[in-house]
Design an enzyme around this catalytic site. Structure first.
Site, mmCIF file in Angstrom:
data_model
loop_
_atom_site.group_PDB
_atom_site.id
_atom_site.type_symbol
_atom_site.label_atom_id
_atom_site.label_comp_id
_atom_site.label_asym_id
_atom_site.label_seq_id
_atom_site.Cartn_x
_atom_site.Cartn_y
_atom_site.Cartn_z
ATOM 1 N N SER A 168 0.835 -1.201 0.000
ATOM 2 C CA SER A 168 0.000 0.000 0.000
ATOM 3 C C SER A 168 0.875 1.259 0.000
ATOM 4 O O SER A 168 1.682 1.442 -0.912
ATOM 5 C CB SER A 168 -0.956 -0.035 1.195
ATOM 6 N N ASP A 263 -9.992 -3.987 -4.529
ATOM 7 C CA ASP A 263 -9.145 -2.948 -3.966
ATOM 8 C C ASP A 263 -9.250 -1.706 -4.837
ATOM 9 O O ASP A 263 -9.035 -1.783 -6.051
ATOM 10 C CB ASP A 263 -7.690 -3.441 -3.923
ATOM 11 N N HIS A 293 -7.713 -5.283 -0.244
ATOM 12 C CA HIS A 293 -6.556 -4.486 0.159
ATOM 13 C C HIS A 293 -6.100 -4.910 1.558
ATOM 14 O O HIS A 293 -6.903 -5.199 2.436
ATOM 15 C CB HIS A 293 -6.954 -3.009 0.170
#
Length: 321
Positions: A168, A263, A293
């Site tokens: 991320s 995501d 995610h």
């Protein structure tokens, strides 16, 4: 949205307890919300969800001191049984939208990579926004990467076999550190492992609307994070060290990119894979179906986490032997 049953149950329970998502808060409330989330995930009942330290690895605490006197904590994972000689090293950056998270967030992942790939994993506790806005987080991560390469003998590592890795916001930081290392003359990065990375804080993508209300990360989070990460200077968002998709990609190290079906950042991973390939950079990109995610921090409820781990271990083996 056809999520695995475990993922659906987890998210229903999690929403019951998390009243204030950290990335959706105003600047003065982010730290309180982030600290509350860390306390929740550190509780005993969360262990089946987030996993623990792999039994094939052990961790030691360390730190590095920056030029301005700031001390950055490091958590160093080593395999308990390893080959003779210096080991490859992976410098790892956690996710959390540049405003939350810590090295313990990726404990299962980092320790499992160390144990199964027989590498040293150095997880970096970089400083967080909004107290420490851009460019402090990427500069911290670059400094930690330089420190790691410069302490090869002490760490028992081979600096010629150095990878950067992150998920991320951490994936963003790993991509940016790869750029910094190229632009600043080192250290040499042999591989970048980018897990559902955020690589463009300027553009908009179809997956953001498609997964606007997906588990773990939604469109509200994405919309608010730039207000927390930057000084309010709009041009900072298009800086290549903030949005690496906007930079030059020639001369970057080979990349492993993983994305998740559900995501909002999914399409950014696709775009970055295309940009790297267009610049002649070797890329391996895998999109994990029915995954959300943050899956590397949720191995107990997102089955794809284990397959994703196996892929990264395989690629590290192929690159480093």
């Amino acid at each position: 949205m056809s999520l695995p049953l475990k993922t659906r149950v987890f998210w229903a329970l999690y929403k019951t307890f998390e009243f204030a998502p950290a990335m959706q808060q105003p600047a003065d409330k982010v730290r309180k919300a982030s600290d509350l989330r860390k306390k929740m995930l550190a509780l005993g009942p969360s262990r089946p969800v987030v996993g623990g330290t792999n039994k094939g690895a052990f961790a030691v605490e360390s730190s590095l001191t920056l030029d301005d006197g700031t001390e950055l904590p490091l958590r160093i994972h080593r395999p308990t049984a390893s080959p003779q000689g210096p080991l490859p090293v992976v410098v790892n950056f956690h996710g959390g939208g540049w405003v939350s998270g810590d090295v313990h967030q990726s404990e299962w992942w980092a320790s499992s990579v160390a144990a199964e790939a027989k590498v040293v994993v150095v997880s970096v506790e970089y400083r967080l926004a909004p107290e420490n806005p851009f460019p402090i987080p990427p500069e911290d991560c670059y400094a930690a990467t330089r420190w790691t390469a410069g302490h090869a003998v002490e760490l028992g590592i081979d600096p010629a076999k150095l990878a950067v890795m992150g998920d991320s916001a951490g994936g963003n930081l790993a991509a940016v550190v790869s750029m910094m290392a190229r632009d600043r003359g080192g250290p040499a990065v042999a591989l970048q492992v980018l897990l559902y990375p955020s690589v463009d804080l300027v553009g908009s993508y179809a997956s953001e609307d498609e997964n606007a209300h997906a588990p773990v990360l939604g469109k509200k989070d994405l919309d608010n994070v730039p207000r927390l990460y930057f000084h309010g200077v709009e041009t900072e968002m298009s800086d290549p060290y903030a949005s690496p998709l906007r930079g030059k990609h020639e001369g970057l190290p080979p990349a492993v990119i993983q994305t998740a079906q559900y995501d909002p950042l999914r399409d950014q991973g696709y775009a970055y894979a295309d940009a790297l390939r267009a610049a002649g950079v070797p890329v391996r990109h895998t999109n994990y179906v029915r995954a959300v995610h943050g899956y590397i921090s949720l191995p107990g409820v997102v089955p794809a986490a284990h397959q994703a781990l196996a892929e990264v271990v395989q690629v590290l083996g192929e690159n480093f032997g």
